[in-house]
Design a protein around this motif. Sequence first.
Motif, PDB file in Angstrom:
ATOM      1  N   GLN A   1       0.824  -1.212   0.000  1.00  0.00           N
ATOM      2  CA  GLN A   1       0.000   0.000   0.000  1.00  0.00           C
ATOM      3  C   GLN A   1       0.858   1.262   0.000  1.00  0.00           C
ATOM      4  O   GLN A   1       0.554   2.231  -0.708  1.00  0.00           O
ATOM      5  N   GLU A   2       1.926   1.258   0.791  1.00  0.00           N
ATOM      6  CA  GLU A   2       2.834   2.404   0.812  1.00  0.00           C
ATOM      7  C   GLU A   2       3.513   2.604  -0.537  1.00  0.00           C
ATOM      8  O   GLU A   2       3.727   3.732  -0.978  1.00  0.00           O
ATOM      9  N   MET A   3       3.846   1.497  -1.203  1.00  0.00           N
ATOM     10  CA  MET A   3       4.468   1.596  -2.525  1.00  0.00           C
ATOM     11  C   MET A   3       3.506   2.183  -3.542  1.00  0.00           C
ATOM     12  O   MET A   3       3.912   2.945  -4.427  1.00  0.00           O
ATOM     13  N   GLU A   4       2.218   1.842  -3.419  1.00  0.00           N
ATOM     14  CA  GLU A   4       1.227   2.391  -4.347  1.00  0.00           C
ATOM     15  C   GLU A   4       1.105   3.901  -4.158  1.00  0.00           C
ATOM     16  O   GLU A   4       1.030   4.669  -5.127  1.00  0.00           O
ATOM     17  N   LYS A   5       1.101   4.345  -2.900  1.00  0.00           N
ATOM     18  CA  LYS A   5       1.061   5.788  -2.636  1.00  0.00           C
ATOM     19  C   LYS A   5       2.320   6.472  -3.168  1.00  0.00           C
ATOM     20  O   LYS A   5       2.247   7.575  -3.739  1.00  0.00           O
ATOM     21  N   GLN A   6       3.440   5.826  -2.993  1.00  0.00           N
ATOM     22  CA  GLN A   6       4.692   6.411  -3.491  1.00  0.00           C
ATOM     23  C   GLN A   6       4.701   6.464  -5.010  1.00  0.00           C
ATOM     24  O   GLN A   6       5.198   7.419  -5.610  1.00  0.00           O
ATOM     25  N   ARG A   7       4.131   5.426  -5.650  1.00  0.00           N
ATOM     26  CA  ARG A   7       4.060   5.412  -7.128  1.00  0.00           C
ATOM     27  C   ARG A   7       3.223   6.582  -7.631  1.00  0.00           C
ATOM     28  O   ARG A   7       3.559   7.225  -8.630  1.00  0.00           O
ATOM     29  N   LEU A   8       2.115   6.858  -6.929  1.00  0.00           N
ATOM     30  CA  LEU A   8       1.262   7.979  -7.329  1.00  0.00           C
ATOM     31  C   LEU A   8       1.997   9.309  -7.141  1.00  0.00           C
ATOM     32  O   LEU A   8       1.837  10.231  -7.949  1.00  0.00           O
ATOM     33  N   GLN A   9       2.787   9.415  -6.080  1.00  0.00           N
ATOM     34  CA  GLN A   9       3.572  10.636  -5.876  1.00  0.00           C
ATOM     35  C   GLN A   9       4.586  10.825  -7.000  1.00  0.00           C
ATOM     36  O   GLN A   9       4.806  11.948  -7.468  1.00  0.00           O
ATOM     37  N   VAL A  10       5.213   9.726  -7.414  1.00  0.00           N
ATOM     38  CA  VAL A  10       6.160   9.798  -8.540  1.00  0.00           C
ATOM     39  C   VAL A  10       5.446  10.268  -9.794  1.00  0.00           C
ATOM     40  O   VAL A  10       5.922  11.136 -10.540  1.00  0.00           O
ATOM     41  N   GLN A  11       4.261   9.707 -10.027  1.00  0.00           N
ATOM     42  CA  GLN A  11       3.487  10.070 -11.213  1.00  0.00           C
ATOM     43  C   GLN A  11       3.078  11.538 -11.171  1.00  0.00           C
ATOM     44  O   GLN A  11       3.175  12.260 -12.174  1.00  0.00           O
ATOM     45  N   ASP A  12       2.606  12.001  -9.991  1.00  0.00           N
ATOM     46  CA  ASP A  12       2.194  13.404  -9.867  1.00  0.00           C
ATOM     47  C   ASP A  12       3.376  14.357 -10.054  1.00  0.00           C
ATOM     48  O   ASP A  12       3.239  15.418 -10.673  1.00  0.00           O
ATOM     49  N   ALA A  13       4.522  13.976  -9.491  1.00  0.00           N
ATOM     50  CA  ALA A  13       5.705  14.834  -9.609  1.00  0.00           C
ATOM     51  C   ALA A  13       6.138  14.964 -11.067  1.00  0.00           C
ATOM     52  O   ALA A  13       6.500  16.055 -11.531  1.00  0.00           O
ATOM     53  N   LYS A  14       6.093  13.858 -11.809  1.00  0.00           N
ATOM     54  CA  LYS A  14       6.464  13.908 -13.221  1.00  0.00           C
ATOM     55  C   LYS A  14       5.466  14.754 -14.006  1.00  0.00           C
ATOM     56  O   LYS A  14       5.846  15.530 -14.888  1.00  0.00           O
ATOM     57  N   SER A  15       4.165  14.601 -13.690  1.00  0.00           N
ATOM     58  CA  SER A  15       3.149  15.382 -14.384  1.00  0.00           C
ATOM     59  C   SER A  15       3.330  16.872 -14.125  1.00  0.00           C
ATOM     60  O   SER A  15       3.235  17.697 -15.046  1.00  0.00           O
ATOM     61  N   GLN A  16       3.596  17.229 -12.862  1.00  0.00           N
ATOM     62  CA  GLN A  16       3.805  18.630 -12.511  1.00  0.00           C
ATOM     63  C   GLN A  16       5.027  19.194 -13.226  1.00  0.00           C
ATOM     64  O   GLN A  16       5.031  20.345 -13.670  1.00  0.00           O
ATOM     65  N   LYS A  17       6.063  18.369 -13.332  1.00  0.00           N
ATOM     66  CA  LYS A  17       7.278  18.824 -14.007  1.00  0.00           C
ATOM     67  C   LYS A  17       7.011  19.052 -15.495  1.00  0.00           C
ATOM     68  O   LYS A  17       7.501  20.015 -16.096  1.00  0.00           O
ATOM     69  N   ASP A  18       6.216  18.159 -16.101  1.00  0.00           N
ATOM     70  CA  ASP A  18       5.872  18.330 -17.515  1.00  0.00           C
ATOM     71  C   ASP A  18       5.046  19.596 -17.729  1.00  0.00           C
ATOM     72  O   ASP A  18       5.261  20.347 -18.693  1.00  0.00           O
ATOM     73  N   VAL A  19       4.083  19.831 -16.808  1.00  0.00           N
ATOM     74  CA  VAL A  19       3.249  21.038 -16.917  1.00  0.00           C
ATOM     75  C   VAL A  19       4.105  22.293 -16.779  1.00  0.00           C
ATOM     76  O   VAL A  19       3.956  23.265 -17.530  1.00  0.00           O
ATOM     77  N   SER A  20       5.037  22.259 -15.810  1.00  0.00           N
ATOM     78  CA  SER A  20       5.918  23.410 -15.620  1.00  0.00           C
ATOM     79  C   SER A  20       6.771  23.659 -16.850  1.00  0.00           C
ATOM     80  O   SER A  20       7.009  24.812 -17.240  1.00  0.00           O
ATOM     81  N   ALA A  21       7.241  22.582 -17.470  1.00  0.00           N
ATOM     82  CA  ALA A  21       8.055  22.735 -18.680  1.00  0.00           C
ATOM     83  C   ALA A  21       7.232  23.338 -19.816  1.00  0.00           C
ATOM     84  O   ALA A  21       7.716  24.197 -20.567  1.00  0.00           O
ATOM     85  N   GLN A  22       5.976  22.891 -19.937  1.00  0.00           N
ATOM     86  CA  GLN A  22       5.114  23.448 -20.980  1.00  0.00           C
ATOM     87  C   GLN A  22       4.818  24.921 -20.722  1.00  0.00           C
ATOM     88  O   GLN A  22       4.810  25.740 -21.650  1.00  0.00           O
ATOM     89  N   GLN A  23       4.562  25.254 -19.447  1.00  0.00           N
ATOM     90  CA  GLN A  23       4.317  26.660 -19.108  1.00  0.00           C
ATOM     91  C   GLN A  23       5.549  27.512 -19.410  1.00  0.00           C
ATOM     92  O   GLN A  23       5.430  28.637 -19.906  1.00  0.00           O
ATOM     93  N   LYS A  24       6.717  26.973 -19.091  1.00  0.00           N
ATOM     94  CA  LYS A  24       7.953  27.709 -19.363  1.00  0.00           C
ATOM     95  C   LYS A  24       8.129  27.930 -20.859  1.00  0.00           C
ATOM     96  O   LYS A  24       8.486  29.037 -21.303  1.00  0.00           O
ATOM     97  N   ALA A  25       7.871  26.887 -21.631  1.00  0.00           N
ATOM     98  CA  ALA A  25       7.994  27.018 -23.087  1.00  0.00           C
ATOM     99  C   ALA A  25       6.987  28.031 -23.630  1.00  0.00           C
ATOM    100  O   ALA A  25       7.293  28.819 -24.544  1.00  0.00           O
ATOM    101  N   ASN A  26       5.769  28.013 -23.067  1.00  0.00           N
ATOM    102  CA  ASN A  26       4.747  28.963 -23.500  1.00  0.00           C
ATOM    103  C   ASN A  26       5.147  30.395 -23.166  1.00  0.00           C
ATOM    104  O   ASN A  26       4.955  31.315 -23.980  1.00  0.00           O
ATOM    105  N   GLU A  27       5.708  30.598 -21.959  1.00  0.00           N
ATOM    106  CA  GLU A  27       6.168  31.938 -21.580  1.00  0.00           C
ATOM    107  C   GLU A  27       7.270  32.422 -22.528  1.00  0.00           C
ATOM    108  O   GLU A  27       7.298  33.586 -22.928  1.00  0.00           O
ATOM    109  N   GLN A  28       8.189  31.536 -22.864  1.00  0.00           N
ATOM    110  CA  GLN A  28       9.263  31.915 -23.780  1.00  0.00           C
ATOM    111  C   GLN A  28       8.722  32.262 -25.164  1.00  0.00           C
ATOM    112  O   GLN A  28       9.146  33.238 -25.794  1.00  0.00           O
TER     113      GLN A  28
END
Length: 580
Positions: free
Chosen positions: A105-132
Amino acid sequence: MDKKRLLRAAAIFFSCMICFTILSRAANQAGIAAVATERPQNMMITHSVKVSGRIVQNQALAVTTEPDQRVTAIYVREGERVKKGDLLFEVDPLLLEEKILYQRQEMEKQRLQVQDAKSQKDVSAQQKANEQAQASEQYSLTTRSAAVQLSRAKENLEEAKKKLKEFQPSSNVVQEESMVESALEQALEEKSEAYIQANQELSSLQWQIENEVDSLPDLNALTDEQDGDDLPDLNAITDGQDTDIIIDEIEIDSRPLNEEEKKQLEQSVRNKYEQKLASARKKVEVALEEKEAAEQALVKYHLEQNQLAEGQSEEKKNQLLENLKAAQQAYEDAAIAANEAAVISGRAVYSAGIPDPLNSSDRMNEITYEQMELSLQKLEKLKEENGKIYAGTDGLILDVSIQTGEKTTDTMAVLMADLEKGCRFYGDISKEQEKYIGVGDLVSLEGGNGKTKVEELPVETVTEDEEDGNLYHITVQIPADVFEIGMAVSLEYTKKSQAYPLTVPLSALHLDEKNQSYVLVAEEYASIMGEGMQARKVPVTVLEKNEEYAALAQGTLDSSQEIIVSSNKTIEDGSLIRVE
């Protein structure tokens, strides 16, 4: 009768003399020291090293298991021998199942955190590219618009000049006056361009200063590629005018700056440009004064021409002059505005290009997940063994740190000696003993109350103690199945020297007040009381000695001399002695 008395008296006298002589000799002999002597021997000096120690393992193994498991049974105790595969202890399988479920169960929660962190990083990269992209688009629109306005202002200026010339009748203008007017117009144009250039240089310098100041908090986020080389070209939107914008490379600090350091660094940046900024402002003031002077000169010329001209409309002439002045001012304002627009939009492009601070949260979450996955694998492997822990090799149990009913920790549960790796003797010797024994010397070991003895075993190591310089540790590898680990064993080693021709018992050696070694030899002497023996002091040099004997250098002694080795009284050089 008298003769008999005389003979009797003589006999009595001589008898008394004999008695007194015997008593005198007896008294003299009673006061002489009785000594024992030996002649020097040709022998070797031996040094014996005897030390007690214990048999220890060459390698100890720590048996561990997963933490927070309840121990249900322990099958070994300290000092017990075990074979490879023997059961050591076991843990509760039901609690183990709970731990496995919880870990998943703890691993499943950690997997979701990994997934959310990657998604947030992708969104931030897209926002940065859009700002540029937006900053670049805005820069392009702004510079093109400024260039159009500048071009129109220049066209209007040329049109105003043209109308003014067309209004003036050519018949009333001589060649010399035309050259004067052209020179004044050229001077005004040059001064205007100089004023525009000075304003552009000042704006560029101000941009450079503010850019360095604004970049200070983000120094650690900058890269070598973002040092000013990729900034937009401001010359492209100023109708060919050289803006002379200088962008210095920004030095990148390798460590974070605190607020006080940022303020100090900002002030140092402004101080660095203080003189240069004052010079640029002064240049703008001078250029403005010169431009205004050129304008006044041209206006004055035109007014003078108006007064001389006949039949011309003064009002129309003045209107054309005002139009020319307004067109000139509009052109200058458009040029300055174009430069300012390029600077502002260029800063926006530059700021959009600064990378965001490093964020390794996604990778850190991945590492945590990998660690949890490894822990789950260990729990599942323990489940496959039904919670039983076995010995991985033949060994001797040295310590049991767990107790039935208690939970395990992440430290050692059982410590055992690896019998497959063998054992060794371990003991301590003094610094004096270390002189006579070294690595490779063959020693004998005896243990088990003298029941077991092994000879000619080579010394493995002799090392100095880290804390006590007078203590050394000695180890000897032991053949298999000779001694038990933990057994008390004594080590013996005898080192023999060369044969010395003059070796005397240590009791024969003395030291004088100068710490010089000497021996006493027994010699005969003659006196009125007859022959006797006396002690004579002979200085010697000690070559080597042990607890019993000392080897002496040749020269002052020879092997035939009697060396005094003991005495019932204190004697010195010249003392009378008798040899027993």
